[in-house]
Design an enzyme around this catalytic site. Structure first.
Site, PDB file in Angstrom:
ATOM      1  N   ASP A 163      -3.888   0.021   0.071  1.00 42.02           N
ATOM      2  CA  ASP A 163      -3.965  -0.975  -0.996  1.00 42.02           C
ATOM      3  C   ASP A 163      -5.288  -1.749  -0.978  1.00 42.02           C
ATOM      4  OD1 ASP A 163      -2.940  -2.418  -3.161  1.00 42.02           O
ATOM      5  OD2 ASP A 163      -0.962  -2.611  -2.244  1.00 42.02           O
ATOM      6  N   ASP A 223      -0.613  -2.389 -11.543  1.00 39.48           N
ATOM      7  CA  ASP A 223       0.742  -1.864 -11.304  1.00 39.48           C
ATOM      8  C   ASP A 223       1.541  -1.645 -12.587  1.00 39.48           C
ATOM      9  OD1 ASP A 223      -0.090  -2.472  -8.763  1.00 39.48           O
ATOM     10  OD2 ASP A 223       1.757  -3.498  -8.197  1.00 39.48           O
TER      11      ASP A 223
HETATM   12  C1  GAL Z   1       0.364  -3.494  -4.951  1.00 42.14           C
HETATM   13  C2  GAL Z   1       0.457  -2.001  -5.185  1.00 42.14           C
HETATM   14  C3  GAL Z   1       1.933  -1.666  -5.330  1.00 42.14           C
HETATM   15  C4  GAL Z   1       2.662  -2.038  -4.048  1.00 42.14           C
HETATM   16  C5  GAL Z   1       2.420  -3.502  -3.703  1.00 42.14           C
HETATM   17  C6  GAL Z   1       2.964  -3.860  -2.336  1.00 42.14           C
HETATM   18  O1  GAL Z   1      -0.961  -3.867  -4.844  1.00 42.14           O
HETATM   19  O2  GAL Z   1      -0.270  -1.636  -6.329  1.00 42.14           O
HETATM   20  O3  GAL Z   1       2.093  -0.298  -5.636  1.00 42.14           O
HETATM   21  O4  GAL Z   1       2.232  -1.215  -3.006  1.00 42.14           O
HETATM   22  O5  GAL Z   1       1.040  -3.827  -3.743  1.00 42.14           O
HETATM   23  O6  GAL Z   1       2.754  -5.204  -2.002  1.00 42.14           O
END
Ligand code: GAL
Length: 504
Positions: A163, A223
């Protein structure tokens, strides 16, 4: 003539020579001639990730029960083989600086989870962030890349989702982001274990330009959320290029349309990741979920089930289980579809949205797939002309019409053989017959027994839908498409769809 044949033989011989992979002094694995930097990811990844439906509510039994259900429901044998644990799994670091799993959520340790998943013939994925914290504010890997890669490898991890939160300002130019993500890429390579590297930097700093050389997939948007097309201020960009704030709460249509400009960059070895699937989470109707799944497959996005498999309804299992659609995703051509046109329409829905579009993609075997999307609020007749479908084949400066315009095309509906509710329910309650690739099923397929690549070569019935008509030379394909739905068709040169029975 003889000389030409000889040259051809030499070229073929050269191509069939296997040159061993080697590691550079910097720790990069080099596989001469391979189309992937680490040999993984020649087709998009498939599997499950807990985030969309469970968020931080993770533990050992969730992962193991899900993996078992995926095997039991036939999902594993359709290619869904990565079981990915997302954020919020860790306890912190030990005194030597190594990550430790939360002992309440994972009482038997992470290696145990990996071993159990491997015993089911599946692969295990984990999550960290190229920042000092993960997005859920657990320890991140920035500055600890090699230690973390080593610990993941020692647990038997096969996949890392990486991430972008808390990156200490190390973003803003492609080079800064590249360097930060490359440290983990090299650390993973150094472990010597094949680990799929899934970059999750939300399209920041144009990963479509550079991620291919260091990662197997890269997110291209903020997301996803479980909405077909509802605009949300937290997802402010309509384009992936020049997006300053990827955000989150991006709808299916928002993410899909962001792919239109960058589709040519997705390729074998390095796939643009449109984010995890929402099918089954309750925010969209059946037609919308079919559209979501169809287009993620067509664009060669990873297919990661993002719902609770243990409570999957037959209708949703039938969407995830359509082999004719998965076969588009796993096609060796590994490319993205092209949006040939997009128009705004008058019949807007409750969110003021209303658009229609035509997407096309050429497949490895010469077939062409078309998706007619009706994002308007009522059923409409939609047309795809041969001229639009084969637009790209007509260029190359020849001013000649595309040769494809002279052909007659058989049109196959790729949703015609979707599992019935009864068949899908039988899979869930364990009464469905087991399937092998050799069986003559039109609805089910076993990719563990025969890869999609092989099945496509052999014209396996389950991968081609049902013939519903023909497209005449220079003709127009016309279909009635309901509200928020997609007509997904595979065009085959007339007569070429005959199944080679003796090869199956
Ligand atoms: C976001 C990511 C998501 C998930 C989330 C977890 O940044 O895009 O898919 O992994 O963090 O905190």
């Amino acid at each position: 003539m003889m000389l030409k044949r000889l040259r051809c033989l030499i070229v073929n011989a050269a191509l069939s020579v296997q040159i061993a992979a080697y590691m550079t002094p910097e720790g990069n694995v080099v596989i001469p001639g391979a189309s992937s930097y680490n040999g993984l990811g020649l087709v998009p990844q498939m599997g499950w990730d807990n985030w969309n439906s469970f968020g931080c509510n993770v533990n050992e039994s969730l992962l193991l029960q899900t993996a078992k259900a995926m095997a039991d429901y036939g999902l594993r044998d359709l290619g869904y083989n990565y079981v990915v644990l997302d954020d919020c799994w860790s306890q912190g670091r030990n005194s030597s600086g190594y990550l430790v799993e939360n002992p309440i959520k994972f009482p038997n340790g992470m290696k145990h989870v990996a071993d159990q998943i491997h015993a089911l013939g599946m692969k295990f994925g984990m999550y960290s962030s190229a920042g000092i914290l993960t997005c859920g504010r657990y320890p991140g890997s920035l500055g600890y890349e090699q230690k973390d890669a080593d610990v993941f490898a020692s647990w038997g991890v096969d996949y890392l989702k990486y991430d972008n939160c808390f990156n200490m300002g190390q973003s803003g130019t492609p080079k800064i982001s590249f360097d930060r993500y490359n440290v983990m890429s090299q650390a993973l390579n150094k472990t010597g274990r094949p680990i799929w590297y899934s970059m999750c930097n939300w399209g920041d700093d144009n990963p479509f330009d550079w991620a291919y050389s260091i990662a197997n997939s890269y997110r291209m948007s903020g997301d996803i959320y479980d909405s077909f097309n509802r605009p949300d201020s937290r997802c402010p960009c309509d384009e992936a290029i020049g997006c300053q704030w990827p955000g989150f709460h991006c709808s299916v249509m928002n993410i899909l349309n962001k792919m239109a400009a960058i589709q040519a960059r997705t390729m074998s070895g390095g796939f643009a990741d449109m984010d995890m699937l929402e099918v089954g989470n309750g925010g969209q109707d059946d037609n919308e979920y079919v559209t979501h799944f169809s287009l993620w497959a067509l664009m060669s996005s990873p297919l990661l089930i993002g719902t609770n498999v243990l409570t999957l309804t037959p209708a949703n299992l039938a969407i995830y289980s359509n082999p004719a659609v998965i076969a588009l995703n796993q096609d060796p051509s590994a490319g993205g579809g092209i949006r040939k046109w997009r128009y705004s329409v008058e019949d807007k829905d409750e969110f003021g949205q209303g658009e229609i579009s035509l997407w096309t993609r050429q497949m490895q075997n010469g077939d062409t797939v078309i998706a007619l999307i009706n994002g308007g609020n009522s059923t409409r007749t939609m047309n795809a002309t041969a001229k639009d479908i084969f637009l790209d084949q007509a260029t190359a400066g020849t001013f000649m019409p595309a040769a494809e315009l002279k052909e007659t095309w058989d049109v196959y509906d790729l949703w015609a053989n979707r599992l019935s509710t009864t068949e899908a329910a039988a899979l869930i309650n364990g009464t469905a017959p087991t399937i092998t690739s050799a069986s003559n099923s039109t609805t089910r397929y076993n990719a563990t027994a025969m890869s999609f690549e092989k099945g496509l070569q052999n014209n396996a019935t389950a991968l081609f839908g049902t013939r519903v008509g023909t497209l005449a030379p220079s003709g127009t394909w016309t279909a009635q498409i309901p509200r928020h739905s997609t007509g997904l068709y595979r065009l085959r040169k007339a007569g070429s769809g005959l199944r080679k029975r003796d090869e199956l």
